[in-house]
Design a protein around this motif. Structure first.
Motif, mmCIF file in Angstrom:
data_model
loop_
_atom_site.group_PDB
_atom_site.id
_atom_site.type_symbol
_atom_site.label_atom_id
_atom_site.label_comp_id
_atom_site.label_asym_id
_atom_site.label_seq_id
_atom_site.Cartn_x
_atom_site.Cartn_y
_atom_site.Cartn_z
ATOM 1 N N ARG A 86 0.833 -1.203 0.000
ATOM 2 C CA ARG A 86 0.000 0.000 0.000
ATOM 3 C C ARG A 86 0.873 1.261 0.000
ATOM 4 O O ARG A 86 0.561 2.242 -0.663
ATOM 5 C CB ARG A 86 -0.914 -0.005 1.231
ATOM 6 N N ASP A 87 1.991 1.228 0.742
ATOM 7 C CA ASP A 87 2.867 2.399 0.850
ATOM 8 C C ASP A 87 3.829 2.548 -0.323
ATOM 9 O O ASP A 87 4.510 3.565 -0.431
ATOM 10 C CB ASP A 87 3.668 2.339 2.159
ATOM 11 N N SER A 88 3.919 1.524 -1.171
ATOM 12 C CA SER A 88 4.857 1.584 -2.292
ATOM 13 C C SER A 88 4.389 2.622 -3.312
ATOM 14 O O SER A 88 3.269 3.125 -3.243
ATOM 15 C CB SER A 88 4.954 0.214 -2.969
ATOM 16 N N ASP A 89 5.260 2.922 -4.274
ATOM 17 C CA ASP A 89 4.896 3.913 -5.288
ATOM 18 C C ASP A 89 4.111 3.304 -6.449
ATOM 19 O O ASP A 89 3.958 3.921 -7.491
ATOM 20 C CB ASP A 89 6.141 4.643 -5.799
ATOM 21 N N LEU A 90 3.582 2.080 -6.257
ATOM 22 C CA LEU A 90 2.787 1.440 -7.305
ATOM 23 C C LEU A 90 1.370 1.998 -7.377
ATOM 24 O O LEU A 90 0.675 1.807 -8.364
ATOM 25 C CB LEU A 90 2.713 -0.075 -7.072
ATOM 26 N N GLY A 91 0.938 2.645 -6.307
ATOM 27 C CA GLY A 91 -0.411 3.206 -6.290
ATOM 28 C C GLY A 91 -1.494 2.143 -6.233
ATOM 29 O O GLY A 91 -2.489 2.223 -6.924
ATOM 30 N N VAL A 92 -1.268 1.101 -5.402
ATOM 31 C CA VAL A 92 -2.232 -0.003 -5.313
ATOM 32 C C VAL A 92 -2.796 -0.121 -3.904
ATOM 33 O O VAL A 92 -2.203 0.339 -2.939
ATOM 34 C CB VAL A 92 -1.577 -1.350 -5.712
ATOM 35 N N ASN A 93 -3.966 -0.768 -3.826
ATOM 36 C CA ASN A 93 -4.597 -1.051 -2.544
ATOM 37 C C ASN A 93 -4.923 -2.543 -2.545
ATOM 38 O O ASN A 93 -5.930 -2.965 -3.105
ATOM 39 C CB ASN A 93 -5.862 -0.203 -2.382
ATOM 40 N N PRO A 94 -4.049 -3.372 -1.936
ATOM 41 C CA PRO A 94 -4.250 -4.821 -1.994
ATOM 42 C C PRO A 94 -5.498 -5.273 -1.233
ATOM 43 O O PRO A 94 -5.880 -4.669 -0.240
ATOM 44 C CB PRO A 94 -2.988 -5.392 -1.356
ATOM 45 N N THR A 95 -6.119 -6.348 -1.729
ATOM 46 C CA THR A 95 -7.274 -6.953 -1.089
ATOM 47 C C THR A 95 -6.806 -8.203 -0.362
ATOM 48 O O THR A 95 -6.208 -9.090 -0.977
ATOM 49 C CB THR A 95 -8.329 -7.349 -2.146
ATOM 50 N N ASN A 96 -7.087 -8.277 0.933
ATOM 51 C CA ASN A 96 -6.631 -9.392 1.761
ATOM 52 C C ASN A 96 -7.778 -10.384 1.926
ATOM 53 O O ASN A 96 -8.841 -10.042 2.425
ATOM 54 C CB ASN A 96 -6.189 -8.858 3.127
ATOM 55 N N PRO A 106 -4.035 -0.401 -11.302
ATOM 56 C CA PRO A 106 -4.953 0.468 -12.050
ATOM 57 C C PRO A 106 -4.462 0.644 -13.490
ATOM 58 O O PRO A 106 -3.264 0.566 -13.758
ATOM 59 C CB PRO A 106 -4.904 1.784 -11.283
ATOM 60 N N ALA A 107 -5.409 0.851 -14.385
ATOM 61 C CA ALA A 107 -5.034 1.115 -15.777
ATOM 62 C C ALA A 107 -4.234 2.416 -15.815
ATOM 63 O O ALA A 107 -4.486 3.333 -15.044
ATOM 64 C CB ALA A 107 -6.288 1.245 -16.638
ATOM 65 N N LEU A 108 -3.270 2.445 -16.704
ATOM 66 C CA LEU A 108 -2.446 3.644 -16.802
ATOM 67 C C LEU A 108 -3.190 4.740 -17.551
ATOM 68 O O LEU A 108 -3.619 4.547 -18.682
ATOM 69 C CB LEU A 108 -1.140 3.330 -17.546
ATOM 70 N N THR A 109 -3.346 5.859 -16.889
ATOM 71 C CA THR A 109 -3.949 7.017 -17.544
ATOM 72 C C THR A 109 -2.873 7.714 -18.366
ATOM 73 O O THR A 109 -1.677 7.462 -18.185
ATOM 74 C CB THR A 109 -4.497 8.014 -16.500
#
Length: 188
Positions: A86-96, A106-109
């Motif tokens: 979550r804190d990485s620069d990937l911009g993701v919110n993992p589902t546990n 996310p799709a790249l804008t």
């Protein structure tokens, strides 16, 4: 550094080649349309008080282009892995789901693609600076040999010309890798 021009040039070339390799490795960490293991290289997880690389704590599976399944080897590390993602620069919110973490990239804008191109250019410039730094160190060593009269001025200028061609070659390799990465990023 050593005391003869061939070994100075060889040392400079190996350092320049290493700079090119490091730059290419940094390019692989920049996200494109597909998920890859390289994107997760720089992520460290706080595990028993020590920062530990994610790939040592969990397996990564890529069932779809933008989906990653992260399975921690030790279930007690699950929350640490989740927060590191979550804190990485990937911009993701993992589902546990209890056993695994599902990460949907996310799709790249268009804006995000431009940001990644800028990031790639910055990393390329860092690589070029590193190559030029190796050139500068070798040039100083050659100049010292000429000053100390260990080699003649002709040999010194020949060595400096060879050093310039090595520098040009390695900077071109970085520029070529940058061009490929930009094309990859701009392809939708």
């Amino acid at each position: 550094m050593s005391d003869d021009t061939p070994s100075i040039l060889k040392d400079a070339e190996s350092k320049m080649a290493k700079s090119v390799e490091v730059t290419k490795e940094e390019f692989t960490a920049i996200r494109t349309g597909r998920a890859s293991a390289a994107m997760f290289q720089g992520i460290n997880v706080e595990y028993y008080g020590a920062p530990t690389p994610l790939n040592q704590l969990a397996s990564l599976q890529f069932p779809e282009a933008r989906t990653v399944i992260v399975t921690p080897y030790d279930k007690s590390a699950m929350s640490g892995v989740e927060s590191a993602l979550r804190d990485s620069d990937l911009g993701v919110n993992p589902t546990n789901n209890g056993d695994t973490l599902r990460v949907v990239l996310p799709a790249l804008t268009e804006e995000r693609r431009k940001d990644y191109v800028k990031l790639a250019r910055t990393k390329a410039e860092d690589g070029r600076v590193s190559v030029r730094g190796s050139r500068g160190n070798a040039k100083k060593a050659i100049e010292k040999l000429v000053k100390d009269k260990e080699i003649g001025e002709d040999e010194g200028s020949r060595a400096e010309k060879e050093l310039e061609s090595l520098t040009k070659k390695h900077i071109e390799l970085i520029d070529e890798a940058l061009g490929l990465k930009e094309t990859e990023l701009e392809t939708v």
